[in-house]
Structure formats: structure tokens, C-alpha cells
Design a protein around this motif. Structure first.
Motif, short mmCIF file in Angstrom:
data_model
loop_
_atom_site.label_atom_id
_atom_site.label_comp_id
_atom_site.label_asym_id
_atom_site.label_seq_id
_atom_site.Cartn_x
_atom_site.Cartn_y
_atom_site.Cartn_z
N SER A 196 0.82 -1.21 0.00
CA SER A 196 0.00 0.00 0.00
C SER A 196 0.86 1.26 0.00
O SER A 196 0.50 2.26 -0.61
CB SER A 196 -0.95 -0.01 1.19
N MET A 252 -6.55 8.14 2.67
CA MET A 252 -7.85 7.81 3.24
C MET A 252 -8.27 6.43 2.78
O MET A 252 -8.94 5.70 3.49
CB MET A 252 -8.90 8.84 2.82
N LEU A 253 -7.87 6.08 1.56
CA LEU A 253 -8.22 4.77 1.02
C LEU A 253 -7.41 3.66 1.68
O LEU A 253 -7.97 2.67 2.12
CB LEU A 253 -7.96 4.73 -0.48
N VAL A 254 -6.09 3.83 1.70
CA VAL A 254 -5.29 2.70 2.17
C VAL A 254 -5.03 2.73 3.67
O VAL A 254 -4.74 1.71 4.27
CB VAL A 254 -3.93 2.59 1.43
N GLY A 255 -5.15 3.89 4.27
CA GLY A 255 -5.04 3.95 5.73
C GLY A 255 -3.65 3.70 6.24
O GLY A 255 -2.67 3.69 5.49
N GLY A 256 -3.56 3.49 7.54
CA GLY A 256 -2.26 3.20 8.16
C GLY A 256 -1.62 4.44 8.73
O GLY A 256 -1.68 4.67 9.92
N TYR A 285 -4.96 9.49 6.48
CA TYR A 285 -5.42 8.54 7.48
C TYR A 285 -5.91 9.27 8.72
O TYR A 285 -6.91 8.89 9.33
CB TYR A 285 -4.30 7.57 7.85
#
Lengths: 493, 280
Positions: free
Chosen positions: B150, B228-232, B237
Motif C-alpha cells: 500500500s 484515506m483509502l489505504v489507511g495506516g 489517514y
């Protein structure tokens, strides 16, 4: 113990290579038949006498080979020899080990025998999963979770030290949603992850992703979801009035989707025609409800309770009122992870089982709520999480309700759960064609291993891996999935 | 005259800000509903929005307090999912700069080639025209699927969105170097490489820098969405995590930080383009 190797065997084909669907090949199938015809036959009869078969589909199917046992050709020297050797081995394996015998009974001896016949030439996996004497292959693990209360055992194992107890250094990583969680798991960024119980089945079948052998060693929570309706629908609490409603569910391959579809279909609404079901990430559900984009949702907590807390919705029905004890979220890992790092997996598995058992105890729930509410985990007000976990909650209609089982935790991944989910996936057109329900269920849901590990840890796993379930008063018999599927008036089949 | 005007402009900005904050404050007060009569046992389980009729929108002062909390403690690390704003911004900046520099390494040489050779321009034009309008986020699933990481996917998305403005601007800048200068170089028998570095590059530099400025702006827009999509980790995020808690206060403070960093990035490139600017 014997059946252990079955779900862990990487060479095992998914689509049951033999006539009964239980064995990897016709040869193994025949071997199992020969075995049931020989040494264990008295055991089998004893089991029948105890009447266990009636209550267990697994045993039903296990008994099948005994009934239809093709006679061992006494003229066939090889077959005779093989049978003699195998029965000797069996005596050796089971001799004097009461707990293992109990376990064998639980899973059905045919399944166990079939498996034993493959791993007697010392299968590496047997050693790994049950004895696990070796050192941990790695100790630093990444586990993904979606911030909902269903993931409680996976999450709280971190602040409350369950992972450390088993020598693991685990980072639990918050994930934006299940599609991402699935992709990150497939990309091996996560060693294991919190998923929804239908997801390992879908991933294994290649529904919505590339087909990759996935496993579900444990269920996280049972119950714990709810249908929440917007405040403006206070006087439309009969599902037959819901025509045109827009509902949110967190993911397509979710119990939420299947339970909502089931519920409205029972009320005579076609979930694909009469209502609209949208996939909405749980955090966005409350905002969409208050903005009027959704009329209601069937979602994981804390977002049902959060809607009540913020005064935008009310809890219409807990999912335990639809299906008492339904599975929801899962602890899932790829088969590759289990095969390549069996000792690590076992340690992790034990930590999860331990954490789940701890979460099961109602007295611990307050402590857990405080541990998982902070920003690092769920990022929710403590009182919201506490209301979900303790089951003493405001319902949004002015009542304080007391439902201690609102959410509960039970790790045992019944194969019959998987069969039910598969029937619903087929019912709504998510998979097509003939399914070998039991073979898929047994490959993905590691119930026999769960039983073995739980027993070793001093827990008491159930005796069978199949049981019938009652959903809204209708009984589901896992031995007859196709008949069940045909019994619905509204379906895509 | 000049200093007095900037003082005036500054004061006008302040007045506008004050008006905006006051309007915001009044809006929140106006949304405050009446307190609801409730059984105290029930009320204890409910949030302020339900019991006091409080608005979901925070007051400016609450956002201010939240901003102050972040500014005073930007580098705390309370676990993998809870890090200070400074750390989050550092993650995002690292991704943006890596993707951006990679894009520059690819776009500027290819842009040179296209600018110098009409054949290449014609040959590559259809590809560029098709790839350019694709939203970078449309690449995200493909990137996640093929790269299987990611973090790298986020960097790839930054790369793919930064590459086009730089490529096109470089090509344009190189192609529009004045013919006289090139002719002079040729008359003086300057080698091709030397012409490129001593004549074409300085002449095209302002246009290239403009392309880079556009690119970094887009990259900063995109990183927030990608994270925002993959986060972490990262500022994207951070906003998602606050949204997850339905904390509008947190979301607004995230927006303020995104805006500030974006402005700083733009200012840095504006400063760089001043360095290469020339008057004819």
C-alpha cells in the motif's frame, strides 16, 4: 487429531476429488473406505449406538462410507496389505489417548481416517499444529482490523497483553474497510486479519477477488449487530412498509448483507427490487443516516449505538433476534501463512482463542471497553463501546435495555456456519453453479483444528462441527443445503 | 506606498477572518436545540447531541483548542494507529516527495526528448493525451493489485499524477526556446549536450518549474485521498480516523494542517522558480 491435517494440507484440492467430496483423490477415498471396513468398525458402531449421528451432519457423512463400504477385495493382495498396515497405525495413534478419541468422535471417524491415511508418512503439518514444539519462525506480526466491536478479541489482545503472553510482537493496524483489508491481506502486508465470516469463503472461491486459498481458524464474535433506522421512521417499524428504503451494509460478503436480505425477504420484500442495499463503510453510516441518504442500516457496532448516542437513529432490531448465535466477524489467515510459519500461527491462534475466551466473560467487558475505546483502536466514546459490550444500552426510543448477549464471543468455526453462508451466497447470485458445500466449508473453516487446539488449551470445544441453526424460526439443516436453498420463495436461484 | 498597501491587505485579511469565525460561531449557536427531558439513567448513556440538543458542528474555539493540542504535541506516538500530527505529516510528505522526485526524474528527460524532436512528440502524444486526464485515484486499485504494497502504491499514484504536468511543461518549454539562441549556439559550434545544458535548460527552466509547481499541488491533493483509502499512516489517514469517530473538530483541524502544508509546498516552489527566472 487425525482430521487436523486435512484443512492444513496445502496439496488438498478444493473441489473434492472423489465421489463423496471428502477426499483429495479417489485413491484416498477408497483408502478411507477400506479403513472403516476394518479396525475402527466397532468404534463406529459404538458411536452409532450413542446416537450422536442423528445430531451431527458430520457424523452422518462420516457414517456414509461405512454404509456404502465397497468390500475390500480379499483377492487383492495389495489392498489387504494396505488395510492391515493402516489399522495397525490407527491402533498406534489412538491407543490410550482418551481426549484424542473424544475428538475423533466429534469430527467423525471417516474424516479423521481419511486424513490420517495421508499424513501417516509423517506429515509436517500434523507436528506443527498439534505439537508445535519448534521455535517461532517470526515474532513480529501485522494484523489488520476494521475499527468495530466485532474485532474485540483481536484488538484487546494487544493492550491487554495476550499476544506478548505467547511470545509475539503484534501490531494491530486499523484499516479503512474490508476491501482494503482483503487487498492488504492478499498482498501479504498483513499476516492475518480481522475479516467477515463470508470473506474467507469468497476469497477461496474467487468471488470478488483472485481465488486464493484462505482459512478461517476462528470466529470472533457471535451476535452483536443491529438494524438501525432513522428517527423519522419511528412509525414505520413493520418491514412490509419498507418499500423504497435505502439500507447500508458494510460489505457485500458480510453476514450483515445476508441477514438483512434474509430479514426483508421473510417479510415479502425482494432485497434487489423493493429496497436498495448500498455498501457503506461503517463510520459513514451514521452521517449518511442523519443526512437522510440512508433510511437504515444493518451494521456492526459501535455504529448502531453511535447513532443512538448522537440521536439520529434508533435500534430497531438486534441481529440476535433474527438468528440467536449467528457468526459475524472472523480471524482469518492465508493458508500460505499457516503452511510457512506453522509455529507462529499456532502461537497466534492460541493468543486469539485466549483473548476470545477472556472477552466471553461478562465481568471483563467493562475493562475491555476501556481498553479498546481510545484513538489507537476504535476511537469512540467509552460509554458507546461499553453499552455495546455490556449489553445495557439506550435503544434510542427512551428505553434502557438489558441484553447481556447483545454481543458475545465464541471462537468455534462451525462448518455449518460456512454451509449456511454458502447457501446465501448462492441464493443471491454471488456464486453460481454447483457447490460442494461441505468440502469448501471444511477446507476454509478450521473447526477440527479449533477443537484440537481448544482441547489442548483446556477449553471445551463442542463435539460436532455441524449443527442445525434456527433463523427466524426456520430450521437450517447443514446436511441438506440444496433443499434449504430451494425452500425460499424469494431467491435468484 | 508598497508597505502601506500590504499592511492594509493584511488588516483586511484579519477582518475577513474575524467575520468568518463570528459567523461560524453564530451558526453553531443557532443550531443549538432545546435541552431534551430525559430519564437521567437513560441520559447517562446518550451523547450531548441527543441530551442537550448540541450541534454536531463544533465552535471555532473548540477547533482552536484542538489545533493547539496538536501544535504543542506534534510528535507523540501512542501505537501504530495513533501518532502525532507531525509524524502523520512527515509520512505524507515523504510519500509526496518520493513520488514527485521520481516523476521529475522521468518527466524532465522525456519532456526534453519530446521538446527537441517533433517525431517523438507526434508518436507519444496519443499516450500522453489518454493518460493525462485519468484521475490518479483510478490507478489505486490497479496499483494495489499489481504492486501489492500500500505504501508503494500511494507513491506510485503520486508519481503518475505528477508526471504529466511536468512532462508537458518541459516539452513546451524546450520546444519554445528561441530559435536565435539555438542558431547562435550552432554558429559557435557548441556540442549538442552542451547546448542542452547551457542554452536549452536555462531557457526552459521557468516553464519546467511552473510544471513542477502544478504537479506538487496535485500530488498534495491526491495523497490525502490515497491515504484515506489505504489507511495506516499519513494525514489522509488522520482525517479518516477522526471521521471514524465522527469528530468534526478533528476533521477540521486536519483540513487546516493540509492547507498549511500545501501552501508551504507551493511557496517553496515559487521561491525556486524565482531563482531560475530571467528577463529577456
Amino acid at each position: 487429531m487425525g482430521a487436523l491435517s486435512n484443512p492444513f494440507d496445502p496439496d488438498q484440492t478444493l473441489w473434492g476429488g472423489c465421489s463423496c467430496g471428502q477426499h483429495a483423490s479417489q485413491a484416498e477415498h477408497d483408502a478411507a473406505h477400506r479403513l472403516t471396513g476394518a479396525a475402527p468398525a466397532p468404534d463406529e458402531r459404538e458411536r452409532l449406538a450413542e446416537g450422536r449421528v442423528a445430531e451431527s451432519a458430520a457424523s452422518d457423512r462420516a457414517a456414509q462410507p461405512a454404509d456404502t463400504d465397497p468390500d475390500v477385495a480379499w483377492t487383492d493382495r495389495e489392498a489387504v496389505l494396505a488395510r492391515t498396515v493402516e489399522s495397525a497405525v490407527l491402533r498406534g495413534v489412538f491407543g490410550g489417548d482418551a481426549s484424542r478419541r473424544g475428538f475423533l468422535r466429534a469430527v467423525g471417524s471417516a474424516t479423521a481416517l481419511a486424513a490420517i491415511s495421508q499424513f501417516i508418512p509423517l506429515d509436517k503439518l500434523k507436528a506443527a499444529i498439534v505439537e508445535a514444539k519448534g521455535p517461532l519462525e517470526k515474532t513480529e506480526l501485522n494484523i489488520g482490523f476494521v475499527p468495530i466491536t466485532c474485532a474485540t478479541p483481536i484488538i484487546m489482545a494487544s493492550p491487554l497483553g495476550f499476544y506478548e503472553r505467547y511470545g509475539l510482537d503484534v501490531e494491530v493496524i486499523k484499516t479503512a474497510g474490508w476491501a482494503v483489508s482483503r487487498d492488504k491481506s492478499l498482498a501479504e502486508e498483513y499476516d492475518a486479519a480481522h475479516m467477515l465470516t463470508p470473506m474467507p469463503l469468497a476469497i477461496t472461491l474467487g468471488a470478488g477477488s483472485v481465488a486464493t486459498p484462505w482459512t478461517m481458524p476462528a470466529v470472533e464474535n457471535i451476535n452483536g449487530q443491529a438494524i438501525t433506522l432513522a428517527m423519522k421512521h419511528l412509525d414505520r417499524q413493520d418491514p412490509s412498509q419498507w418499500k423504497g428504503f435505502v439500507f447500508g451494509v458494510p460489505f457485500e460478503y458480510s453476514m450483515h448483507n445476508f441477514l438483512l436480505r434474509y430479514y426483508v425477504a421473510e417479510a415479502g420484500l425482494d432485497p434487489d427490487q423493493d429496497i436498495q442495499i448500498r455498501v457503506v463503510p461503517p463510520p459513514e453510516m451514521v452521517a449518511n443516516l442523519s443526512a437522510g441518504n440512508l433510511d437504515g442500516y444493518l451494521s456492526p457496532d459501535p455504529f448502531n449505538q453511535r447513532a443512538v448516542y448522537d440521536g439520529v437513529g434508533f435500534i430497531y432490531k438486534l441481529t440476535k433476534e433474527i438468528w440467536e448465535g449467528h457468526p459475524c466477524c472472523a480471524f482469518a489467515a492465508s493458508r500460505k501463512f499457516i503452511d510457512e510459519t506453522p509455529n507462529t500461527f499456532l502461537a497466534l491462534y492460541k493468543a486469539i482463542l485466549d483473548a476470545t475466551a477472556y472477552s466471553q466473560v461478562h465481568e471483563n467487558r467493562k475493562e475491555i471497553a476501556e481498553a479498546i475505546a481510545p484513538r489507537n483502536y476504535l476511537n469512540q466514546p467509552v460509554t458507546v463501546v461499553e453499552q455495546v459490550l455490556t449489553g445495557r444500552f439506550a435503544d434510542g426510543l427512551g428505553n434502557v435495555r438489558n441484553e447481556p448477549d447483545r454481543i458475545d464471543f465464541d471462537p468455534f468455526p462451525y462448518h455449518s456456519f460456512a454451509v449456511w453462508i454458502l447457501t446465501q451466497m448462492k441464493r443471491w447470485g454471488y456464486v453460481e453453479g454447483d457447490l460442494d458445500y461441505a468440502a469448501i466449508a471444511e477446507q476454509v473453516y478450521l473447526a477440527t483444528d479449533a477443537a484440537a487446539v481448544m482441547q489442548e488449551m483446556g477449553m471445551s470445544p463442542p463435539e460436532t462441527t455441524y449443527k442445525s441453526h434456527t433463523i427466524m424460526g426456520k430450521t437450517f439443516d447443514p446436511a441438506e443445503p440444496e433443499a434449504y436453498l430451494q425452500s425460499f420463495a424469494i431467491s435468484r436461484v | 506606498m508598497q508597505p502601506r498597501m500590504s499592511v492594509k491587505a493584511g488588516m483586511l485579511s484579519l477582518v475577513l477572518l474575524t467575520l468568518f469565525l463570528a459567523a461560524w460561531h453564530l451558526l453553531v449557536l443557532a443550531q443549538q436545540g432545546p435541552a431534551v427531558e430525559m430519564d437521567p439513567e437513560y441520559a447517562a448513556l446518550m451523547g450531548k447531541q441527543a441530551t442537550e440538543g448540541a450541534s454536531a458542528l463544533p465552535k471555532p474555539a473548540e477547533v482552536g483548542a484542538e489545533l493547539w493540542r496538536h501544535v504543542t504535541d506534534p510528535f507523540y506516538d501512542a501505537g501504530p494507529n495513533d501518532k502525532g500530527i507531525g509524524i502523520q505529516l512527515a509520512y505524507s510528505l515523504f510519500r509526496v516527495l518520493t513520488g514527485f522526485l521520481l516523476a521529475a526524474c522521468v518527466a524532465i528527460p522525456i519532456g526534453f526528448l519530446i521538446g527537441m524532436s517533433p517525431i517523438f512528440r507526434k508518436a507519444l502524444d496519443p499516450f500522453i493525451q489518454i493518460m493525462k486526464p485519468v484521475s490518479p485515484l483510478a490507478w489505486m486499485p490497479l496499483a494495489l493489485y499489481t504492486i501489492k504494497d500500500s505504501n508503494l502504491s500511494a507513491i506510485f499514484v503520486i508519481f503518475i499524477c505528477s508526471v504529466w504536468p511536468m512532462l508537458i511543461n518541459t516539452a513546451f518549454g524546450v520546444a519554445s526556446v528561441r530559435k536565435e539562441w539555438l542558431n547562435v549556439a550552432r554558429t559557435l559550434e557548441v556540442g549538442a549536450l552542451r547546448t542542452a545544458f547551457r542554452v536549452v535548460l536555462p531557457a526552459a527552466a521557468p516553464t519546467i518549474l511552473t510544471g513542477m509547481r502544478i504537479s506538487i499541488g496535485i500530488a498534495w491533493l491526491v495523497i490525502v485521498a490515497a491515504e484515506m483509502l489505504v489507511g495506516g499512516t499519513g494525514i489522509g489517514y488522520f482525517v479518516w480516523n477522526e471521521w471514524n469517530n465522527l469528530s468534526i473538530t478533528g476533521v477540521i483541524s486536519g483540513i487546516v494542517f493540509i492547507g498549511l502544508v500545501g501552501m508551504l509546498l507551493d511557496m517553496a516552489l515559487a521561491r525556486a522558480s524565482k531563482l531560475v527566472a530571467y528577463a529577456e
